[in-house]
Design an enzyme around this catalytic site. Structure first.
Site, short mmCIF file in Angstrom:
data_model
loop_
_atom_site.label_atom_id
_atom_site.label_comp_id
_atom_site.label_asym_id
_atom_site.label_seq_id
_atom_site.Cartn_x
_atom_site.Cartn_y
_atom_site.Cartn_z
N ASP A 11 -10.94 0.59 1.15
CA ASP A 11 -12.00 1.54 0.80
C ASP A 11 -11.46 2.92 0.49
O ASP A 11 -12.17 3.76 -0.05
CB ASP A 11 -13.04 1.60 1.93
CG ASP A 11 -12.38 1.91 3.27
OD1 ASP A 11 -11.95 3.07 3.46
OD2 ASP A 11 -12.27 1.01 4.12
N ASP B 266 -5.83 -1.43 9.28
CA ASP B 266 -7.17 -1.22 8.72
C ASP B 266 -7.49 -2.39 7.79
O ASP B 266 -8.06 -2.22 6.72
CB ASP B 266 -7.22 0.13 7.98
CG ASP B 266 -8.66 0.56 7.69
OD1 ASP B 266 -9.59 0.06 8.35
OD2 ASP B 266 -8.85 1.40 6.79
#
Lengths: 371, 371
Positions: free
Chosen positions: B205, B280
């Site tokens: 993201d 992540d």
């Protein structure tokens, strides 16, 4: 211990359900897949309906299965059974995912959805709503307090992640996780409360009083009608109200139990003036849920407050969830009717136990429009 | 445009439904109240079931009503109809409250619950789940992006109150409202990234990369496998990733598209060392939803990271929702298997688009246990 309603739905091309024969095949395909999980599945009723199809099944243990095929290609399956606390679920999370996938393949469905089982009629109600009536499932595992006061249903529930939450008439009011609510309401670090005279309308949970007293005001007078709320919070919400609700007066505060209008009228007669008045009524008419009558009451309260505020004083209040923009606008339009003219600023904060952004409003005299 | 399932339930004293005759009266009482709203209501089926009762009704326009009376005094009513975008709802919020009250009085019920209508099969899925599978209804009003990548279903949806949200395989991943997520992951103001060498595993993201670059690190290398996520975020999540995903390298960063294990192995061969490695990954095996295989993969990644970290370096990662305490514990127990021995600290933050507290973990070498 609750009835579990399992909702599952699939979308197929409308071409796949364009006549009764095709729809019967679809329903029977579903039946065959379900039989792997519910071996005693038995159709008890079936009928064509609205260009679609209905079928009702029963199965052990006490399971009903309702299948509806819509002419547009939507297929809904509603299963329901009563699950005791010690009973295994009919479908574990993993199994329900497998079932969903099997049915998706069997039906050549391009979209599917399986909801977490909806628990109904249990001792705990874990479902609350957002300000715009969205369904929110909380991890509530205990009801610590419940009493119907003369004014409302007062509950304190425990959420595993949010701590204790005060719930009034099934609306989340404040939680142990919600210091941000009180700090945004009082605009901490922006407003200066030192040596000020303050009135709180409502505020029965004690959090605002507790936080204001930390700022060394001259006096805070809290006007709360519902003693049941205060007693419950004094016991179960001490992390947000400390000991301020243990007795109704202290060196620089006083709690008056009763109708706030009556006290405001007395302040008028006495010619008292205040620096801040807080609108922290449990029942503010800004929700869509409330009627015109309450608006009239609120308007009257607001008008009175501006007669009691000193030059430079402020009326500080919570408004509503950001999702209820219509009622926020309705609140703002009420301010146009206040005499003398007022101006306002707004602020917002995400309140954990509300699971949404909340709007707060700070109203003050419009000096430019003053005669 | 969606099927609306309206769930309503009541609890009565078991004594009020102790034989078939009483249950028939209860069901007929419900029928009579419903007829005020559904004038064409018609029973199409009824049968005794499990000491209780089932009844199925139909009504215009295309409404089915399923009533189930349980022997223990619980009564569930499930109504369903298809609501077009321009159709009025069968029951407005106000009307449904009136219906609930009328039925409560009619049934002498001591508890009742009416759920907001559940929307099924529409173009928008407004229901997501918490980490512990609680049902959460979002105010999602648009799907901005949807594509099935080779790795997952990638969606960017718009929430009226939370802004755009990246949803991967129906799990909320990050929202425009979630700076707190990235800041807690990186322990902003606690860790010092100036002139440091950093690896991000995953992070498609772009939010973590964007925020880290503000801290003037020497170099950040991001290892992300799914280009579809990055392209979608570069377009629709610019408020959280800025321009960092527009190209795959910059003065002090590089994005390598591919399997992170391969890159980590190359770093090993080159003898590279880093100060921080971030976990992540979009698919961390800490959810109950994931299988043992993924745990093995994660364990391997973690082991490799500690070979690549400098003395004093840290592995920083998100873990799971605080409500999924079992999987959080499972993550912690994985750390016991790392060689050399490691220690960890944890932090948490309420992430608005997740609607829950999230746990983060900072893992570092246990100097005491070092030989």
């Amino acid at each position: 211990m609750a009835a579990n309603t399992i909702l599952l739905d699939f979308s197929v091309e409308p071409g796949a359900v364009k006549n009764d024969n095709q729809m019967q095949v679809v329903a029977t395909n579903i039946e065959n897949v379900l039989k792997d999980y519910l071996t005693s599945l038995k159709q008890v009723h079936g009928l064509p309906f609205q260009g679609g199809l209905l079928r009702l099944y029963t199965a052990d243990p006490g399971v009903t299965v309702f299948i509806r095929v819509y002419a547009n290609g939507l297929i809904t399956i509603n299963m329901e059974y009563f699950k005791g606390d010690k009973d295994n679920p009919l479908l574990t999370f993993e199994l329900s995912k497998v079932l969903e996938q099997k049915l998706q393949v069997q039906l050549a469905s391009f979209r599917s959805k399986m909801f977490p089982p909806i628990k109904r009629g249990g001792q705990l109600d874990v479902y609350l709503s957002s300000s715009d009536e969205r369904l929110l499932e909380y991890d509530i595992d205990k009801v610590l307090f419940e009493e119907i006061s003369p004014y409302q249903k007062v509950q304190i529930v425990h959420s595993k992640s949010l701590g204790n939450i005060l719930v009034l008439d099934d609306l989340q009011n404040i939680g142990e996780s919600d210091l941000i609510y009180t700090e945004t309401l009082m605009a901490r670090k922006i407003e200066n409360y030192k040596d000020k005279e303050i009135v709180i309308l409502g505020g029965g949970d004690g959090a605002l009083l507790y936080e204001l007293l930390k700022e060394k005001p001259k006096e805070v007078i809290m006007l709360e009608i519902d003693e049941v709320v205060m007693k419950a919070c004094a016991k179960y919400m001490r992390s947000i109200c400390g000991d301020v609700l243990d007795k109704y007066d202290g060196p620089n505060y006083k709690i008056i139990v009763g109708d706030c209008m009556k006290s405001l009228e007395e302040f008028m007669k006495e010619g008292r003036k205040f620096d801040y008045i807080f609108g922290d009524l449990t029942d503010v008419p800004i929700s869509q849920k409330h009627s015109g009558q309450l608006w009239t009451f609120y308007q009257k309260v607001l008008q009175m407050c501006f007669k009691l505020l000193r030059h430079g004083g402020k009326f500080m209040t919570h408004v509503n969830g950001i999702c209820s923009s219509e009622s926020v606008d309705m609140f703002k339009s009420q301010l146009d009717n206040i005499e003398p003219p007022v101006k306002f600023t707004t602020s917002k904060a995400f309140v954990p136990s509300f699971m949404e952004d909340w709007i707060f409003c700070q109203v003050f005299f419009d000096e430019n429009k003053k005669e």
